[in-house]
Scaffold this motif. Structure first.
Motif: not given
Length: 140
Positions: A92-120
C-alpha cells in the motif's frame, strides 16, 4: 546525498493551499517524481489513474481540510481503491496526513478514519519530512 530505497519514488501531494503545495513539492523532489492535486477528489482520481497505468504512488501527502472531499475521506477511499485493485497491505501507499491541527482528536481521526501511515504537523520542514520518511521506511 539522499539514500532512497529502490528506484525513485512516486509521490502525490494533495494540498489546497498553493504555498504549502509548492513548498512540499520542492522539498520532496529529491525523493522522486512528485504530482500534485488540489483537493481530495482530484487526489483520488490521480491515485486511481496511477494504479490503472501500473505506476502506483509510493507516498501520498494528504492535507486534512480541503474543499470537495477532505483528506480523511480521500485517504479512506484510496485504501478502498487499493483493495479493489488487489494491492496487498505491504504494498500500500504510505499516506502521510498533513495538518496545522495537532490535537489528539485530529491525530486519532487521521489514523482511524483516514487509515494514515503517519501524521505531520504543518508547516512541514525538510528535516521533519526526512524523519517521517525514515519512520515509514521510505528512506534509509
Amino acid at each position: 546525498m539522499l539514500n532512497i530505497k529502490g528506484d525513485d519514488m512516486r509521490i502525490l501531494v494533495t494540498e489546497d493551499d498553493y504555498v504549502s503545495r509548492y513548498a512540499l513539492t520542492i522539498m520532496l523532489r529529491g525523493y522522486g517524481d512528485v504530482d500534485v492535486a488540489v483537493d481530495g477528489a482530484e487526489s483520488l482520481k490521480a491515485f486511481r489513474l496511477a494504479l490503472e497505468e501500473g505506476k502506483a504512488y509510493d507516498l501520498v501527502f494528504m492535507d486534512i481540510m480541503m474543499p470537495k472531499m477532505d483528506g480523511l475521506e480521500a485517504s479512506r477511499k484510496i485504501r478502498e481503491t487499493e483493495k479493489q485493485y488487489g494491492v496487498v497491505p505491504r504494498n500500500e501507499a504510505k499516506i502521510i496526513i498533513t495538518t496545522a491541527m495537532c490535537d489528539p482528536r485530529t491525530v486519532f481521526k487521521a489514523f482511524n478514519k483516514g487509515q494514515a501511515t503517519e501524521f505531520m504537523v504543518k508547516p512541514c520542514e525538510a528535516t521533519s519530512i526526512r524523519e517521517t520518511l525514515a519512520r515509514v521506511g521510505s528512506v534509509a
